[in-house]
Design an enzyme around this catalytic site. Structure first.
Site, PDB file in Angstrom:
ATOM      1  CD  GLU A  60      -1.746  -2.377   1.540  1.00 57.10           C
ATOM      2  OE1 GLU A  60      -0.598  -2.589   1.990  1.00 57.10           O
ATOM      3  OE2 GLU A  60      -2.601  -3.282   1.438  1.00 57.10           O
ATOM      4  CG  HIS A 129     -10.952  -5.979   7.317  1.00 53.19           C
ATOM      5  ND1 HIS A 129      -9.981  -6.385   8.196  1.00 53.19           N
ATOM      6  CD2 HIS A 129     -10.513  -6.357   6.086  1.00 53.19           C
ATOM      7  CE1 HIS A 129      -9.008  -6.999   7.534  1.00 53.19           C
ATOM      8  NE2 HIS A 129      -9.305  -6.991   6.253  1.00 53.19           N
TER       9      HIS A 129
END
Lengths: 326, 325
Positions: A60, A129
């Site tokens: 990322e 999440h």
């Protein structure tokens, strides 16, 4: 009017932007062959090929920095970060590089990139999440932050975000992807920075964005049955947010409730509250009430998560509270 | 060594250009050192005195449309890439006429018109910016390449590994240039880094060369060979240049951590002057060059001093663009 799923509207915006402008590329983890974790980029690889639909490794930090560098060198990258929780790993690229470039380099150029990412709970996805971290980005000068509530503005706002000359964090709600909603026959672009008044009312203003807008509308419907007229404003863009529309509504109603799924403390609602307490103080006839998540990580257990996330009941309670009807 | 195949006149002309650039960077930084000590340059500055041959050598193999991402020690990169002296000094003196209108300063000098994508206050950040720039070059089939400069301190950053992997995987046109000065800010690099770049490069399948970073011709030659392959689409390459950091991590650094007996590398200017002497260029010619560069540097400083200071109000327009809609 036709019906379209939220996810399909986002796909359509990506498709149209890529068809229109060859400098637009999409990149991210599993977005090509796999079509993305939520299927949003499905079909793009076949249409536009692997050069413009780039499957990246699970890196990322690197891919966010690459989006910055590619944007500085003539491309318009649209980067997908699979879950908003993972933006923690992209923070240097966004906060220190993308956000600063236009200012720090004296206006020589900017970083026309979009980071798309889904926030929000409801899937028992747990603390890593499910988070809504939009306030972090709204706090950083140089970033625009967008959070659509339905398919029509998801399409229109994403087109604007991709066309924008500056970095935009485009936040989708994973619970909305499969939801259908009405869209105009011809999908239209919606400028950034403009709120939409979805329901007119004159007793209480409810400001919201993203998936929480549905709660605000449902609460407004319920209050209408009780004879309380609620105005519902969908911010659409969080940074810069449409202070003019909110202030005008507050001037009419005198009461303000802000609804979002993110943690209340130090959040978007806190900023709107502070600003309206400043420039809208004379209009206030009751306390400004926020409806958001408590100061706790998002829990996994479905029952806990249901209690944790804002609900229509909590919005209704807040409306009653600002009216002194508790 | 002067390149084979070029004729003697070309070699000499290039050597003279190298020398002039080396001296320009050196004089600029020496003047900054004084301007900083006298309080005319605010903030933090990190000087690259002693490391100039890397900037000059690598940049000699690049064009204006090739891009570079630099570091906090980026003056040499900026100047060798072609940033004008006046805009450079005006920036460091916090003037509105600075390359960044006095908003970035030493750690953020950038000049998009010559492909200089910015010095950077974050160690290792330039790696991913250059990798992304290389991606753009590749997709646009421009024939251009990107270069990322970083120090040996940045070898401990995760981005090196992420970017090395992505760049190798996607065969991106990027040259990684490690300026190995032996210091990781205030600590010896060998106490920070557990691997060497030759092995690292092998692990990622990245072409690797090591050069004497104090010898501009050695750097230029190694860079040219690697860049030729990178431009040809053979994927990323890494050039490790050993050098010395003559000054502290930042100006004002008391450097109590540095050993008394630390061996300083050769002076890149003396190395270049020796090459020139072999070509028959004597002291007198070098003095003329020096006098001309001094005059250019002083003129740039004078222009910067005369320029209006950085403007507060103009900054708001460059936070982001507000759409007309």
């Amino acid at each position: 009017m036709a019906d379209l799923r939220y996810g399909a509207a986002i796909s359509q915006a990506l498709t149209d932007a890529m068809a229109e402008d060859p400098s637009v590329i999409v990149m991210g983890e599993d977005i090509g062959g796999a079509g993305g974790s939520f299927g949003i980029t499905r079909g793009l690889l076949d249409k536009f090929g692997p050069e413009r639909v780039i499957d990246t490794p699970i890196s990322e930090a690197a891919i966010a920095g690459m989006a910055v560098g590619a944007a500085m060198s003539g491309l318009k990258p649209v980067l997908e970060i699979m879950f908003m929780d993972f933006v923690t790993l992209t923070m240097d690229a966004l906060v220190n590089q993308a956000a600063k470039a236009r200012f720090m380099f004296g206006g020589q150029g900017s970083v026309p990139m979009v980071l798309r990412t889904p926030h929000g709970g409801g899937l028992s996805a747990g603390p890593q999440h499910s988070q809504c971290l939009e306030a972090w980005f709204a706090h950083v000068p140089g970033l625009k932050v967008v959070c659509p509530s339905g398919p029509a503005n998801a399409y229109g706002l994403l087109r604007s975000a991709i066309a924008d000359p500056d970095p935009v964090v485009f936040i989708e709600h994973k619970g909305l992807y499969a939801k259908k909603g009405p869209v105009p026959d011809v999908l239209t672009v919606i400028p950034l920075g403009q709120a939409a008044t979805l329901r007119q009312g004159d007793r209480v203003t409810v400001v919201s964005y993203g998936a929480a807008v549905a709660l605000a509308l449902a609460a407004a419907g319920q209050m209408a049955d009780e004879g309380v007229s609620v105005e519902v404003i969908d911010l659409q863009t969080i940074q810069p947010w449409d202070e003019t529309v909110v202030l005008a509504s507050l001037a009419k109603t005198g009461h303000l409730v802000i609804v979002h799924e993110a943690v209340e403390a130090f959040g978007v609602g806190a900023e709107i509250t502070a600003r309206m307490a400043d420039i809208g103080f004379a209009h206030l006839s009751g306390p400004i009430i926020r409806v958001g998540a408590p100061f706790m990580p998002v829990p996994f257990a479905a029952e806990l998560e249901a209690r944790y996330r804002p609900s229509v009941e909590r919005v209704v309670t807040a409306i009653r509270k600002t009216l002194g009807k508790e | 060594m002067p390149r084979q195949g070029a004729n003697a006149g070309d070699q000499l002309a290039q050597l003279l250009r190298h020398y002039e650039q080396l001296l320009t960077v050196r004089r600029c930084e020496e003047r900054l050192q004084r301007l900083f000590a006298e309080g005319e340059v605010p903030g933090f500055i990190h000087l690259s005195i002693g490391q100039e041959a890397i900037s000059v050598g690598v940049m000699s193999a690049l064009s204006d449309s090739d891009t570079i991402a630099s570091t906090h020690r980026g003056h040499g990169h900026a100047l060798a890439k072609g940033m004008p002296l006046e805009g450079f000094f005006a920036e460091l003196l916090a003037r509105d006429s600075g390359v960044c209108r006095g908003r970035g300063g030493s750690m953020h000098v950038a000049d998009m018109s010559v492909g200089m994508l910015g010095a950077n206050g974050i160690v290792g950040a330039g790696l991913s910016i250059a990798t992304g720039s290389a991606l753009a070059h590749k997709l646009k089939r421009s024939g251009n390449i990107a270069v990322s400069f970083f120090g040996d301190g940045a070898l401990a950053e995760g981005l090196l590994h992420e970017c090395g992997n992505v760049a190798a995987l996607m065969k991106l046109p990027i040259l990684l240039v490690c300026e190995a000065n032996g210091w990781s800010e205030f600590s010896p690099a060998d106490r920070q880094i557990a691997f060497n770049l030759a092995d690292w490069s092998k692990a990622y399948g990245i072409e690797y060369r090591k050069a004497d970073g104090n010898d501009v011709l050695a750097v230029a030659e190694a860079a040219e060979v690697l860049i030729h392959a990178v431009r040809d689409g053979e994927g990323p390459a890494l050039l490790e240049c050993t050098t010395s950091r003559w000054r502290g991590h930042f100006e004002g650094d008391a450097q109590k951590y540095r050993p008394q007996d630390e061996v300083q590398g050769r002076d890149p200017l003396e190395v270049a002057a020796a090459y020139l002497a072999r070509e028959g260029v004597g002291e007198q010619h070098l003095s003329q060059i020096s006098a001309r560069i001094d005059a250019e540097v002083e003129a740039a400083i004078a222009a910067a001093r005369a320029a209006p200071p950085a403007n507060y109000e103009s900054g708001f327009a460059d936070v982001y663009t507000l759409s007309a809609g």
